[in-house]
Design a protein around this motif. Structure first.
Motif, short mmCIF file in Angstrom:
data_model
loop_
_atom_site.label_atom_id
_atom_site.label_comp_id
_atom_site.label_asym_id
_atom_site.label_seq_id
_atom_site.Cartn_x
_atom_site.Cartn_y
_atom_site.Cartn_z
N HIS A 115 15.40 5.33 50.45
CA HIS A 115 14.99 6.14 51.59
C HIS A 115 14.15 7.19 50.73
O HIS A 115 13.37 7.89 51.46
N TRP A 116 14.44 7.76 49.65
CA TRP A 116 13.72 9.09 49.20
C TRP A 116 12.32 8.62 49.08
O TRP A 116 11.56 9.39 49.37
N SER A 117 11.81 7.65 48.70
CA SER A 117 10.38 7.49 48.64
C SER A 117 9.80 7.06 50.08
O SER A 117 8.77 7.37 50.34
N GLY A 155 10.32 1.29 49.89
CA GLY A 155 11.45 2.01 49.02
C GLY A 155 12.50 0.98 48.42
O GLY A 155 12.90 1.48 47.40
N ILE A 156 13.06 -0.12 49.11
CA ILE A 156 14.00 -0.96 48.53
C ILE A 156 13.20 -1.59 47.30
O ILE A 156 13.85 -1.86 46.09
N ALA A 157 12.15 -2.13 47.53
CA ALA A 157 11.50 -2.83 46.35
C ALA A 157 11.24 -1.83 45.06
O ALA A 157 11.37 -2.25 44.02
N LEU A 158 10.89 -0.66 45.67
CA LEU A 158 10.75 0.13 44.36
C LEU A 158 12.12 0.44 43.68
O LEU A 158 12.18 0.22 42.41
N ASP A 159 13.14 0.81 44.36
CA ASP A 159 14.37 1.26 43.77
C ASP A 159 15.02 -0.14 43.06
O ASP A 159 15.69 0.00 42.03
N SER A 160 14.75 -1.26 43.65
CA SER A 160 15.24 -2.34 42.92
C SER A 160 14.45 -2.91 41.62
O SER A 160 14.97 -3.04 40.54
N SER A 161 13.37 -2.51 41.73
CA SER A 161 12.34 -2.54 40.48
C SER A 161 12.72 -1.63 39.39
O SER A 161 12.96 -2.08 38.41
N TYR A 162 13.05 -0.51 40.00
CA TYR A 162 13.33 0.67 38.94
C TYR A 162 14.65 0.14 38.50
O TYR A 162 15.15 0.34 37.18
N SER A 163 15.59 -0.31 39.16
CA SER A 163 16.96 -0.66 38.69
C SER A 163 16.70 -1.89 37.67
O SER A 163 17.66 -1.90 36.58
N TYR A 164 16.09 -2.78 37.70
CA TYR A 164 15.56 -3.73 36.97
C TYR A 164 15.22 -3.25 35.47
O TYR A 164 15.66 -3.21 34.57
N GLY A 186 7.96 -10.68 55.89
CA GLY A 186 6.86 -10.16 56.59
C GLY A 186 6.79 -8.53 56.46
O GLY A 186 6.10 -7.84 56.83
N LEU A 187 7.49 -8.25 55.37
CA LEU A 187 7.31 -6.61 55.11
C LEU A 187 6.61 -6.12 53.75
O LEU A 187 6.48 -6.87 52.95
N PRO A 188 6.18 -5.09 53.93
CA PRO A 188 5.33 -4.64 52.82
C PRO A 188 6.15 -4.23 51.54
O PRO A 188 7.24 -3.69 51.84
N VAL A 189 5.68 -4.55 50.27
CA VAL A 189 6.58 -3.83 49.37
C VAL A 189 5.80 -2.87 48.23
O VAL A 189 5.97 -2.30 47.43
N PHE A 190 4.51 -2.62 48.78
CA PHE A 190 3.51 -1.46 48.06
C PHE A 190 2.75 -0.93 49.22
O PHE A 190 2.41 -1.66 50.35
#
Lengths: 387, 387
Positions: free
Chosen positions: A265-267, A288-297, A318-322
């Motif tokens: 949620h922060w982003s 935000g989930i995609a971002l923090d998951s990628s960051y976690s990786y 059907g959800l955006p990741v960027f």
């Protein structure tokens, strides 16, 4: 005789039911009638109903059905004014709607044993809940959320709020509802975009709490995007259940700094704001989930395979990741500004939920700026480019 | 798979200290410094201070002392603006002061781990507490009450509020303070009238809770009216202690209808309002106590001797037991109108605290109109005329 200090300490117990039903205001549906009967006293209670205009638009007989339903009840009377109000973020962007509701509470003599009932999406419920919470120091508030997002997340929780000078939820309280009625029938009229966007909160809670639920979502991604009602009803139910368990489990009014349910949620908050709320909350949360998951990786907490699965599931739903607004460089990158704002919002010390596995969250107190940007790059480039 | 409903249930624990001290902002006084040290983290906390102008008027060095005190502390920094605001009921008669404080919270970046500190009488503390409660869904709020009334009653409790269209506390929340500092030094500069008026809340709590404390007040009536500091300090302390015990004991957020601490208050609210707040709250409460004690006698709950003792003690304390505004007849008598308004405020069913002895309250749900007026007549005629 006089001590230096007195220690005051007490607990306040809260209890409410979240009901799952269909066609709540059909005369044949006894759920709401039973609820009011169970709270009846020798005094006639009053109900002030506030409805999101977006809901009325798609359910043209709703106001009539509400009137007919209340006429069939004993012990409770509807205020002779059904308030239909503008939905969406504008409902909470200033004090206007809240003032209108307080005025109606006064005019109709709604007291602490009467009800303010909100019907609509998350923004309307946030504003109605806030108005109910501050009138007479808290009137019984019933929420009837009508979107996936409000039925599985904000509408069943304990927060309300309005924005102030563009700052999201700057004003509000922690005030548990008196009851929640999730009516699945309302979901049928949602646009495809609104239908899908609420799913991201289910992915979120699954990722931090429940790997089995994550697998269920993955197995049912096709059914969910094809608007299979049974699949969506279970998704809403299970997401609500996990959300409620979390609230009851620890620090419901967030006295501490930990906010696991804010994973991703922060982003998302920054992106919503930057887009002028053109990006829906659920879409921003997916990013935000995609971002923090990628960051976690990238930080070595999560395997590449798991991070990729998460991103691919969001895409399959059907959800955006960027978002193009995140296509920037340098220290004035929106994400770095958003991270600074979030740190300030938390009082100077970050607490961010990340993942150490699917179904397993972990909290950190710092984020590496260059890896945040690298995570965004990965998402922009279909998860191919790596640090 | 999907249940009809989920039962949500949790408790929220509250804890705060009420400190009793003198010269709180003297560098030599370690109470406040110890408090902040015990809550220090690795993050610098901020404090926004809001002061009642009536206090500044009598303590001309106060602002300077506050600045010097905070400069001597580690881990906390004062917002560079000390807000001095109009005191008295006007502070809470509209949204102006609340808006000013919210604006300052925003400008100074006061977050949920920072502090909003209110210094003043009950009305200013009510408005400051409300602003703190709704900003960021609740900022840590420190109360420094400066009157007898706020030190022994409202300032140590869990409520805040502002008026709306002349309706007292129509808007507000239940939000326990983070800490309370009762600084007895502030009492010295009160007018005789303000000094005495706060004593009525002590008589009230003694009457419903503690016969021994009532006897103590009776024995010290002379010392109290002669402004004996030791007597007043014990009165404030014991009254605060009984008040706090009551809040912790049952229903702190008043979900039910019972409000024992409102003994004598139903008529007091009406009288304050009718007089345009010319009658001070404590004076109105003295009249309300006398009225409900007389009524308790006329109903046969309380002996004539006890009712007379109560009225005579109030008089010995220099408090009024009648007001010309109550010199009226018929069904539009202000007391009967006030009773109706109070019934409506409670949602249609009265719950009124009366006395069945000194130190022993009892609740009733109806009041006999003719005996209410007879009780008022008794007070007008020096407790001589009886039904």
């Amino acid at each position: 005789m006089i001590k230096e200090s007195i220690n005051q300490s007490f607990t306040v117990a809260y209890r409410y039911q979240v009901h799952f039903t269909k066609a709540l205001f059909s005369i044949a549906n006894p759920v709401l009638a039973r609820f009011f009967a169970s709270h009846a006293t020798d005094i006639m209670a009053k109900a002030l109903v506030v409805v999101d205009d977006g809901v009325v638009e798609h359910h043209v007989n709703l106001l009539q059905e509400i009137r007919a339903y209340f006429e069939s009840l004993q012990g409770i009377v509807l205020a002779d004014e059904l308030m239909v109000v503008n939905g969406g973020e504008q409902a909470k962007n200033d004090h206007t709607l809240v003032d209108r509701i307080i005025d109606a509470v006064d005019r109709h003599g709604i007291d602490r044993h009467s009800y303010v009932i909100g019907i609509g999406g998350g923004a309307v419920l946030d504003a109605v809940g806030y108005a109910a919470a501050i009138s007479h120091r808290g009137i019984r508030h019933i929420r009837i959320p009508t979107t996936v997002l409000s039925q599985n997340d904000s509408g069943i929780g304990v927060k309300n709020g309005i924005n102030y000078l563009g700052k999201k939820n700057f004003i509000g309280t922690f005030s548990p509802p008196f009851a929640v009625f999730n009516d699945f029938s309302f979901l049928q009229s949602l646009s495809d975009r609104a239908w899908r966007s609420g799913i991201s909160e289910a992915v979120k809670v699954a990722l931090i709490k429940d790997a089995v639920f994550f697998e269920w979502i993955a197995e049912h991604a096709g059914a969910l995007t094809n608007r299979d009602a049974d699949a969506m009803e279970y998704l809403v139910y299970r997401c609500a259940e996990l959300h409620l368990q979390h609230i009851a489990g620890a620090d419901p009014f967030e006295f501490g700094s930990s906010r696991p349910l804010d994973f991703g949620h922060w982003s998302a908050h920054k992106l919503e704001q930057l887009s002028g709320f053109e990006v829906m909350h659920g879409e921003a949360v997916a990013i935000g989930i995609a971002l923090d998951s990628s960051y976690s990786y990238l930080m070595g907490y999560l395997t590449h395979a798991d991070a990729q699965r998460i991103v691919q599931l969001l895409q399959a739903l059907g959800l955006p990741v960027f978002h193009p607004l995140l296509d920037a460089e340098g220290t004035d990158h929106p994400l770095l500004i958003g991270l600074d704002e979030f740190r300030e919002h938390l009082g100077g010390r970050l607490t961010i939920m990340l993942l150490q596995g699917i179904g397993k969250g972990m909290e950190v107190h710092t984020m590496d700026a260059s890896r945040v940007l690298a995570a965004a790059s990965m998402l922009q480039n279909d998860f191919e480019v790596q640090l």
